[in-house]
Design an enzyme around this catalytic site. Structure first.
Site, PDB file in Angstrom:
ATOM      1  CB  ALA A 229      -0.914   0.007   1.227  1.00 26.19           C
TER       2      ALA A 229
ATOM      3  CE  LYS B 196      16.361   5.693  16.167  1.00 24.99           C
ATOM      4  NZ  LYS B 196      17.375   6.466  15.417  1.00 24.99           N
TER       5      LYS B 196
END
Lengths: 436, 436
Positions: free
Chosen positions: A43, A205
């Protein structure tokens, strides 16, 4: 055995890299995974562009829901970015019984707890090696390689853009704004570099690493986030003279009082291996009670390094698909019922060392005043550098490195020091970690 | 769920470390593995010593067969060393349906193919993270973290003893014999250091890494094995002047003609991160086609770092025990039916660069003679260093760095050069790798 079917959301840099590497190393990957891994639907927003890349190899659509709802797709790979609509897509894929691979650190740092709970309930895997430090298998090291250890701290150079900028500032003596502009021209920094240079990306992170290192929930909102945009070349230079380099570190540390979770520019002794990680490279240093220090180094971004991590997750899922869901590697490294809420300390409560730079009048008594204030707040000084004033100058710089102390003491001392009439402007404060 | 039961063979340094870490981090490990991991029986040579360590926590016996044949034991952990009797024990454990964890690189490099075949037939796991680079999860990185990649080469500092000796020789300008003696006193080298200093231990580990990086059988007998005992301090010094450090590297490289598998002292550019791995630390640099270079750094030996790897394997097996055997991580990274025999090149056929040191008469024409011979064998010279002769000396040193060439050309050129009357004694040859 028939190939495992992948649905891809997004065909940008990383998506195209994943498509390319999966095809190029198809044979090698089948030899390892024991089964083909095939992208069957993608997509995208820009259909013609995607069709040019894919060249008829699989179906390309513009509706993401077609991918997450497709009955033949086993694994949904999310490489589109964003956090809100993307969360809905990922939850829909999970509800449909599909495994998910994502490189989206913001999504996990913010909505990870909810996503992993849904995956657990449904018995599917959500893998995210690519979300931290790109191609470096640091998630695997923390979740699987170091399971024997009580992990004490993790400290990482986990944003390539800022490490590139800092390396250039040091090497060439240039200021932040100049190097940022060069980095943008070279493609090392985005047009809107805010998330990178202000430390937000590194904090996403660090949040993920803290969770899987310590067995705590994702708590991005508790992270201290400080970037490099205020950093001056002169401080990099003084740090160098004192034997240190300045890096933007993401730090997650366990203390007796709680968890420290913080991103900020940090002085590191120049002779540490991690201080020599230059340019856009990433590295994560992990301290475990049994293994001691170990470090993981490599490319933290880019099409194929990130694809390397995405595909490693696909192979893992292919290998583990038949395992009893209760016995797979837990999403957050610890079993879901053993994730514990632990206090993330406010910044005032953390303990570290400090680099302080003061602009002072070149007159007697200044140093005595400053050091008395430091002593009043029980801050002891480890090293000091006082520059000769330049010709015709009545101002000079004093640089001090402190021993370990609590941040609140340093903040209080700085407030007092800034009130001295012989001290000009604000005191520059940069934290310092020995990493040993 | 009831704990998984471990039988331990050997309670030396690593065995005792494993026992200690498993107990100390029991809670943390259960939170990760979802199940307790309990040592229920240990076979040792020295019963009283072992009983003092174990203090009644589990049964201690002197007969290894009692462990490998015990019906309640799920996993046998082999930490006793040796290759022949040990192989029989491991095969018996496998035949009895037990999983095996081993730190024994010699065993796997020599008998790995047979052991893994037996394990495959029986549907049990043989895990060996501790066999290469101690606590560093490099086996996991190669088998799982980098599965997307066609791995091009692996180069590692995988023997701590020799790296310690080389670091000390460089730092202190001492010769090999002196530093070896110190290393023995400090416990960094064994009383009989042959396997370490002659490169045999590194070659066992390089053999294992080559197999799992490229999907080839273990072929220790084809490895080129060269240690550091002949290395002179003067060459470390000249290398330094030319911008290089000397490390003992284990190298496994894929070329169009076959596999290079070799252990030897190697010049590495000083500015490479791996050139700065000092003392007894280990590091492995891996080049993959997608991820680029990545490096793994940490302690390669010692009780608890090695225990860290052993226990990580125990957690992995605990997590994977319910997986369909066909879908677990393959022992040798690639599916057993896709392991391919590939030619390991004889040393004459490998290609690299060379450092050559010649002791020559201080007279005109020598350099012309030498460089003509090099040209005759199509070896081109990248850098040269000629030292002024010391006072009252008629001899001097010429040091040359070559561009990439085949080893057979260099050997032939050296033979010719040594025949020149103006060249004294033997030419010193050390290989050089750019690692980029």
């Amino acid at each position: 055995m028939k190939p495992i079917k992948i649905g891809l959301l997004g065909l940008g840099t990383v998506g195209a890299g994943t498509f390319r590497v999966l095809r190029r190393n198809q044979q090698e990957i089948i030899r390892r995974a024991g089964r083909g891994i095939e992208i069957s639907m993608i997509a995208v927003r820009d259909l013609p562009k995607a069709q040019a890349i894919v060249a008829g190899a699989c179906e390309v659509v513009t509706d993401c829901l077609q991918v997450v709802n497709h009955p033949d797709i086993d694994i949904v790979v999310e490489l589109m970015g964003g956090t809100e609509f993307t969360k809905e897509l990922v939850l829909t894929a999970i509800a449909n019984g599909k495994h998910v691979v994502t490189a989206n650190k913001a999504l996990l740092a913010i909505h990870g707890n909810e996503i992993f709970r849904a995956a657990q309930d449904k018995g599917v895997m959500v893998a995210f090696e690519a979300a931290v430090a790109g191609g470096i298998p640091i998630i695997k090291a923390l979740r699987e390689g170091l399971t024997a250890n009580r992990i004490e701290w993790v400290a990482g150079i986990i944003n390539g853009t800022t490490n590139f900028i800092l390396s250039e500032m040091r090497d060439k003596g240039l200021d932040f704004a100049t190097v940022l502009k060069q980095a943008q021209e070279l493609g090392y920094a985005e047009a809107d570099p805010t998330f990178d240079i202000e430390g937000v990306d590194a904090a996403h992170k660090a949040t993920i690493m803290a969770a899987i290192a310590f067995g705590i929930p994702m708590q991005f909102d508790k992270a201290h986030v400080e970037g490099i945009s205020a950093l001056q070349a002169i401080d990099i230079n003084y740090a160098e003279q004192l034997g240190y380099r300045i890096k933007l570190l993401g730090i997650a540390k366990r203390t007796t009082k709680g968890i420290e979770l913080r991103v900020h520019p940090t002085l590191i002794p120049s002779n540490r291996l991690i201080a020599n990680v230059e340019g856009a490279m990433n590295a994560v240093l992990v301290q475990g009670d049994a293994v001691g220090a170990s470090m993981y180094y490599g490319r933290g971004a880019g099409a194929e390094p990130t694809a390397s991590a995405v595909i490693a997750d696909l192979v893992d899922i292919t290998r583990l698909a038949t395992a009893d869901p209760e016995h797979r590697v837990p999403h957050m490294a610890f079993q879901p019922d053993s994730i514990r809420q632990e206090v993330v300390l406010p910044m005032a409560e953390i303990t570290t060392s400090y680099y302080l730079r003061l602009s002072v009048a070149d007159q007697t008594g200044v140093l005595a005043d400053v050091t008395r204030i430091m002593a009043d707040f029980t801050i002891s000084i480890d090293a000091m550098l006082q520059k000769e004033p330049a010709q015709d100058e009545t101002k000079t710089d004093i640089i001090m490195l402190t021993h370990q102390t609590q941040e609140k003491n340093v903040l209080a001392a700085i407030e007092k020091i800034e009130q001295l009439s012989s001290v000009y402007g604000q005191v520059t404060k940069i934290r310092l970690e020995q990493l040993s």
